[in-house]
Design an enzyme around this catalytic site. Structure first.
Site, PDB file in Angstrom:
ATOM      1  N   GLU A 128       0.775  -1.102   0.140  1.00  0.00           N
ATOM      2  CA  GLU A 128       0.029   0.004  -0.089  1.00  0.00           C
ATOM      3  C   GLU A 128       0.856   1.240   0.136  1.00  0.00           C
ATOM      4  OE1 GLU A 128      -2.677  -0.135  -1.011  1.00  0.00           O
ATOM      5  OE2 GLU A 128      -4.164  -0.295   0.472  1.00  0.00           O
ATOM      6  N   THR A 180      -5.206   7.154  -5.643  1.00  0.00           N
ATOM      7  CA  THR A 180      -5.016   7.438  -4.221  1.00  0.00           C
ATOM      8  C   THR A 180      -4.199   8.513  -3.782  1.00  0.00           C
ATOM      9  OG1 THR A 180      -6.015   5.204  -3.883  1.00  0.00           O
ATOM     10  CG2 THR A 180      -5.013   6.252  -1.853  1.00  0.00           C
TER      11      THR A 180
END
Ligand code: HSE
Length: 312
Positions: A128, A180
């Protein structure tokens, strides 16, 4: 040679009011990875999809997770993986988390389950970090554990699984990409106390609603006064979709993760389908390509299937 097939589900992070601290796993879509153990310390990546993701392990979300596992165990172990992504990168339904969580669970399975769930989440967060610049576990935890996860803290890791009612989830993915990292960049760094009070009331209400199986409480707690007003400007048709889904009977919903997907929770499949029709109507009218899913909460998280055992 031992080969396993891993199914890593899509996830809805944030659950509207719980930015970075709540997430839910979906039964659809789901990435598939085939993984074998190598007896030399390298990672080989093949893509079996149209997304052209990097095959250099240092630049690939699954790759960095395998590398972090290898760093931990040392020795001559490596991994070869074929990745078949069905969760489009940049869709807001946990594409990078599925690669990261899938890699962590696959590696652990092939190594004889030597790591616990918290360790797997730690490994997967490295993926991530590569994808979004920040470690967050609100996609990874539900992806690995299934159901709804509450991330009380990531330093130290403190993750609580919350039993959830059998909710139906409708997702619309307008075919634009929101990175993101960009969707985090635009957020304000400070919040007003009155907004914080409203937000934590909603988070507590949502958690209580899930635990008590109180659908009305869940619905009225799906409100975000901090992140949504900023991020929704990146999503064409957002306000219209939300209003017409509510009219179609959705309990509530909002931006899925960092968007552009929008998700809605419903109490039954009939309503979830009516919500899908409402979403379609908006994007047809706006002339924006979209994809929809009508699915349910995935309760088991990443699953593993043995596909070949060949002894040399
Ligand atoms: N909590 C993260 C964010 C999820 O909203 O930035 C990203 O999928």
């Amino acid at each position: 040679m031992r080969k396993i097939k891993v199914y890593a589900p899509g996830t809805v992070a944030n659950l509207v009011c719980g930015f970075d601290i709540l997430g839910l796993a979906l039964n659809e879509p789901c990435d598939i990875m085939e993984v074998t153990l190598l007896d030399e310390p390298k990672v080989i990546i093949h893509n079996r999809d149209e997304f052209n993701l990097p095959t250099d392990p240092e630049k690939n979300v699954a790759g960095v997770v395998f590398l972090s596992v290898m760093e931990k165990i040392g020795g001559n172990t490596g991994f070869e993986v074929t990745i078949e992504k069905h969760i489009k990168p940049g869709s807001g339904i946990g594409s990078s988390a599925a690669s990261a969580a899938g890699a962590a669970v696959a590696a652990n399975h092939l190594l004889g389950n030597i790591f616990n769930t918290d360790e797997l989440i730690q490994f997967a967060m490295n993926g991530e970090k590569l994808a979004s610049g920040v470690k967050h576990a609100d996609n990874i935890a539900p992806c690995i554990l299934g159901g709804v996860s509450l991330i009380r803290s990531i330093h130290p890791l403190d993750i609580i699984s919350i039993p959830s009612p059998d909710l139906h989830v409708t997702v619309v993915h307008p075919q634009i990409e929101v990175r993101t990292a960009d969707a985090r960049q635009i957020l304000r760094k400070q919040v007003l106390l009155k907004d914080a009070i409203r937000q934590w009331g909603n988070i507590a209400g949502l958690v209580a609603g899930l635990l008590k199986n109180d659908l009305d409480l869940i619905g009225r707690s799906l409100e975000d006064v901090i992140i949504e007003p900023v991020r929704s400007i990146l999503i064409p048709g957002f306000d219209e979709v939300k209003a017409s889904c509510k009219e179609a009977g959705a309990l509530g919903g909002g931006i899925s993760g960092s968007g552009p997907s929008i998700f809605m929770l419903s109490k039954n499949e009939t309503t979830a389908r009516a919500v899908e029709a409402a979403m379609k109507e908006v994007y047809e009218r706006l002339g924006i390509a979209y994809y929809t899913y009508v699915t349910t909460v995935n309760q088991k998280g990443v699953s593993v299937e043995e596909i070949t055992i060949v002894n040399h």
